[in-house]
Design a protein around this motif. Structure first.
Motif, PDB file in Angstrom:
ATOM      1  N   MET A   1       0.951  -1.423   0.222  1.00  0.00           N
ATOM      2  CA  MET A   1       0.121  -0.107   0.217  1.00  0.00           C
ATOM      3  C   MET A   1       0.578   0.902  -0.213  1.00  0.00           C
ATOM      4  SD  MET A   1      -3.215   0.739   2.532  1.00  0.00           S
ATOM      5  CE  MET A   1      -3.669  -0.913   2.846  1.00  0.00           C
ATOM      6  N   ARG A   2       0.396   2.291  -0.805  1.00  0.00           N
ATOM      7  CA  ARG A   2       1.383   2.927  -0.478  1.00  0.00           C
ATOM      8  C   ARG A   2       0.088   4.550  -0.009  1.00  0.00           C
ATOM      9  NH1 ARG A   2       3.860   3.372  -6.992  1.00  0.00           N
ATOM     10  NH2 ARG A   2       5.106   1.745  -7.083  1.00  0.00           N
ATOM     11  N   LEU A   3       1.274   5.484   0.367  1.00  0.00           N
ATOM     12  CA  LEU A   3       1.155   6.825   0.507  1.00  0.00           C
ATOM     13  C   LEU A   3      -0.053   7.334  -0.179  1.00  0.00           C
ATOM     14  CD1 LEU A   3       2.078   8.868   2.915  1.00  0.00           C
ATOM     15  CD2 LEU A   3       2.990  10.731   1.281  1.00  0.00           C
ATOM     16  N   THR A   8      -5.496   4.044   4.363  1.00  0.00           N
ATOM     17  CA  THR A   8      -4.170   4.393   5.381  1.00  0.00           C
ATOM     18  C   THR A   8      -4.773   5.762   6.051  1.00  0.00           C
ATOM     19  OG1 THR A   8      -3.868   6.332   3.136  1.00  0.00           O
ATOM     20  CG2 THR A   8      -2.881   3.638   4.127  1.00  0.00           C
ATOM     21  N   ALA A   9      -3.891   5.979   7.271  1.00  0.00           N
ATOM     22  CA  ALA A   9      -4.520   7.694   8.054  1.00  0.00           C
ATOM     23  C   ALA A   9      -4.442   8.492   7.264  1.00  0.00           C
ATOM     24  CB  ALA A   9      -3.356   7.553   9.077  1.00  0.00           C
ATOM     25  N   GLY A  11      -4.766   9.197   3.975  1.00  0.00           N
ATOM     26  CA  GLY A  11      -6.360   8.422   2.206  1.00  0.00           C
ATOM     27  C   GLY A  11      -7.046   8.917   3.474  1.00  0.00           C
ATOM     28  N   ARG A  12      -7.351   8.696   4.414  1.00  0.00           N
ATOM     29  CA  ARG A  12      -8.983   8.661   5.756  1.00  0.00           C
ATOM     30  C   ARG A  12      -9.026  10.557   5.984  1.00  0.00           C
ATOM     31  NH1 ARG A  12      -6.998   3.630   7.644  1.00  0.00           N
ATOM     32  NH2 ARG A  12      -6.486   4.912   9.505  1.00  0.00           N
ATOM     33  N   TRP A 165      -1.985   5.078  -6.893  1.00  0.00           N
ATOM     34  CA  TRP A 165      -1.415   3.828  -6.197  1.00  0.00           C
ATOM     35  C   TRP A 165      -1.413   2.900  -6.676  1.00  0.00           C
ATOM     36  CZ3 TRP A 165      -4.421   7.789  -3.811  1.00  0.00           C
ATOM     37  CH2 TRP A 165      -5.671   7.232  -3.472  1.00  0.00           C
TER      38      TRP A 165
END
Length: 167
Positions: A1-3, A8-9, A11-12, A165
């Motif tokens: 998983m990418r930034l 991800t935090a 992403g949220r 991503w």
């Protein structure tokens, strides 16, 4: 998983920021629409009468008050044609943005590229106005619209399944 991926935090946070920007855009669009309708509904000399009422006390205390004098002067030059133009402009501009915000909030897929195109149109117009008057508020509004465009693009790619991503 990418930034910046949806789980991800970051992403949220970006999703939350997108939703918050929609709420703010929606509130501004509603205010703009209601302002335009109010301008359309006001009698021809109402803007001058309101400005006169607002500045009367200040100008009686200080006849050289720069802000009150400027407001009254601007209201004196606010013609019925200008009032009608701004009534139409604010109503249509605000209603269009409100429709786009509602479509985006409902997650309608074609609304994302439509909103991006519409916002790029607003950016182009705002930069044109800035080139004429060099009003810093136009640059700030343009910057806000560019952030919303980026957030809308990201949200669309997540929903459309073509996120950068995943490549």
């Amino acid at each position: 998983m990418r930034l910046g991926a949806p789980g991800t935090a970051l992403g949220r946070f970006l999703h939350w920021l997108f939703e918050a920007s929609l709420i703010l855009k929606g509130l501004f669009a509603l205010a703009e629409t209601l302002s335009g309708l109010a301008l359309w509904g006001l009698p021809g000399n109402a803007v001058f009468n309101i400005a006169q009422w607002i500045t009367r006390r200040e100008l009686s205390e200080d006849p050289k008050d720069a802000i009150a004098s400027a407001l009254l002067n601007a209201a004196q030059h606010f013609s019925i044609q200008t009032q009608s133009f701004y009534g139409f402009y604010f109503t249509s501009h605000g209603a269009l943005k409100l429709i786009v915000v509602i479509l985006l909030m409902r997650g309608i897929l074609w609304a994302y590229p439509g909103a991006i195109a519409l916002l790029f149109g607003f950016v182009a117009y705002q930069l044109y106005v800035w080139s004429l008057h060099h009003d810093i508020s136009m640059l700030l509004l343009t910057l806000l619209d560019l952030v919303v465009i980026a957030l809308t693009w990201r949200e669309w790619t997540v929903r459309h399944g073509r996120a950068w991503w995943h490549r």
